[in-house]
Motif scaffolding. Structure first.
Motif, PDB file in Angstrom:
ATOM      1  N   VAL A 146       1.110  -1.062   0.069  1.00 24.44           N
ATOM      2  CA  VAL A 146      -0.180  -0.216  -0.637  1.00 24.44           C
ATOM      3  C   VAL A 146       1.038   1.412   0.190  1.00 24.44           C
ATOM      4  N   SER A 147       0.473   2.489  -0.888  1.00 27.54           N
ATOM      5  CA  SER A 147       1.456   3.547  -0.572  1.00 27.54           C
ATOM      6  C   SER A 147       1.060   4.392  -0.121  1.00 27.54           C
ATOM      7  N   ILE A 148       2.038   4.607   1.299  1.00 25.54           N
ATOM      8  CA  ILE A 148       1.002   5.866   1.808  1.00 25.54           C
ATOM      9  C   ILE A 148       2.547   6.156   1.736  1.00 25.54           C
ATOM     10  N   VAL A 184       4.180  -1.631   2.993  1.00 22.90           N
ATOM     11  CA  VAL A 184       4.152  -0.225   2.935  1.00 22.90           C
ATOM     12  C   VAL A 184       5.515   0.164   1.682  1.00 22.90           C
ATOM     13  N   ALA A 185       4.519   1.172   1.008  1.00 16.25           N
ATOM     14  CA  ALA A 185       5.777   1.832   0.220  1.00 16.25           C
ATOM     15  C   ALA A 185       5.720   3.180   0.939  1.00 16.25           C
ATOM     16  N   GLY A 186       6.715   4.033   0.904  1.00 15.05           N
ATOM     17  CA  GLY A 186       7.049   5.928   1.438  1.00 15.05           C
ATOM     18  C   GLY A 186       7.140   6.082   0.134  1.00 15.05           C
ATOM     19  N   ALA A 195      15.617   7.383   9.827  1.00 17.48           N
ATOM     20  CA  ALA A 195      15.112   6.692  11.716  1.00 17.48           C
ATOM     21  C   ALA A 195      13.809   6.800  12.392  1.00 17.48           C
ATOM     22  N   ALA A 196      14.358   8.591  12.054  1.00 22.46           N
ATOM     23  CA  ALA A 196      12.931   9.332  11.934  1.00 22.46           C
ATOM     24  C   ALA A 196      11.198   8.604  11.301  1.00 22.46           C
ATOM     25  N   MET A 197      11.746   8.621  10.360  1.00 21.66           N
ATOM     26  CA  MET A 197      10.706   8.432   9.354  1.00 21.66           C
ATOM     27  C   MET A 197       9.995   7.182   9.680  1.00 21.66           C
ATOM     28  N   MET A 221       9.388   0.262   2.655  1.00 19.45           N
ATOM     29  CA  MET A 221      10.049   0.169   1.898  1.00 19.45           C
ATOM     30  C   MET A 221       9.544   2.004   1.374  1.00 19.45           C
ATOM     31  N   LEU A 222      11.002   2.891   1.360  1.00 20.07           N
ATOM     32  CA  LEU A 222      11.712   4.201   1.646  1.00 20.07           C
ATOM     33  C   LEU A 222      11.744   4.597   0.678  1.00 20.07           C
TER      34      LEU A 222
END
Length: 314
Positions: A146-148, A184-186, A195-197, A221-222
């Motif tokens: 899911v894209s967030i 999730v993909a960000g 790390a904060a993300m 995944m970022l």
């Protein structure tokens, strides 16, 4: 105050064999076809501010691919002995394609894993019963990513439109409650410490009872931002040693993507998910034809894959 980014030198990424400086460009050979991507079509239920594939409710440059067309590629993969493990579906929004459940059933019925990239909004929920049937039959062989774009609603909505965060979270929570395997993909392009993300996403998942390990780089995944107009170094043959990386680890060493262009009689195979529109990366009509090497002659090759270390599959 934002720092202006240097624009790409127009002399770069012109020659598939040589860089602008005359050095031999890096090339990646197909080691083994382990992941086959299918673009279900560029139509989407929303319009994002920065969509690398330019999906929208009006863009049908890539038309809906049909289940029988995908079946042909799955049959070919088996016939040529490709060690296929996973088939990924991307768009546009894949669930707008009415054939998606049939395509998923075909993939999963062959003992392969299936991955769907979705915004988890109304188009997905329109296929809720079909999804539940697939989950019952195949369990964790099916993954919904899911894209967030950001763990804060305001920043996600800035990219995808007002109210999209809430609607996507409703879909994500439903998937989790129904026992689906969810990732999730960000986007990493909002700045700040990774790390904060991840901590922000962890708090979001915990608050909604979503069992995703935000520290897992596959489960969350970022992805780096992709702007083909921003300057990036060209990748030469010497870069593998300089960067301590191997061409065998690049996405195009183990993956290809099938697309169906509007007005075309049959689908085509392209090098990867990032470059569906560039004719230089169209490799043929069959998987066998598409087994040839890929020159890293695009800014996305450099920023996303080589320097960013990202990959679309698991």
């Amino acid at each position: 105050m934002a720092i202006a980014q240097k624009r790409l030198d127009p002399a770069k990424f012109r020659d598939p064999a040589l860089t602008a400086k005359g050095e031999r460009r890096a090339v990646v050979g197909l080691v083994a076809l382990r992941t086959l991507w299918v673009n279900t079509g560029t139509l989407c239920n929303i319009t994002c501010r920065n969509c690398y594939i330019e999906s929208s409710p009006k863009n049908d440059a890539l038309s809906y691919i049909r289940a029988e067309e995908v079946r042909g590629y799955l049959d070919e993969a088996a016939a040529i002995g490709a060690p296929l493990e996973e088939v990924g579906f991307t768009g546009g929004e894949p669930f707008l394609n009415r054939d998606l459940p049939a395509m998923l059933g075909d993939v999963l019925g062959r003992g392969l894993s299936a991955l769907v990239l979705t915004n988890a909004m109304k188009p997905m929920m329109n296929h809720a019963q079909a999804l539940l049937t697939l989950r019952e039959a195949f369990g964790d062989a099916l993954t919904l990513r899911v894209s967030i774009d950001h763990h804060e609603a305001a920043l996600h909505d800035l990219e995808r439109g007002e109210g999209t965060f809430a609607r996507t979270m409703e879909g994500l929570v439903w998937l989790a409650q129904q026992g689906f395997r969810v990732h999730v993909a960000g986007r990493a392009g909002f700045g700040g410490d990774e790390a904060a993300m991840r901590a922000g996403y962890a708090a979001l998942f915990a608050a909604h009872g979503v069992p995703i390990d935000a520290a897992d780089p596959v489960a969350l995944m970022l992805f780096p931002e992709m702007d083909a107009e921003v300057d990036v170094p060209e990748i030469t043959e010497a870069c593998w040693g300089i960067l301590g990386k191997s061409p065998d680890r690049m996405m195009c060493a183990s993956a290809r993507m099938v697309v169906k262009r509007r007005g075309e009689d049959r689908p085509a195979v392209v090098a990867c998910t990032l470059l569906p529109h560039d004719p230089a990366f169209e490799l043929g009509a069959t998987l066998a034809e598409a087994a040839r090497p890929v020159a890293l002659n695009h800014a996305h090759c450099a920023k996303f894959c080589v320097l960013g270390g990202a990959a679309c599959s698991r």
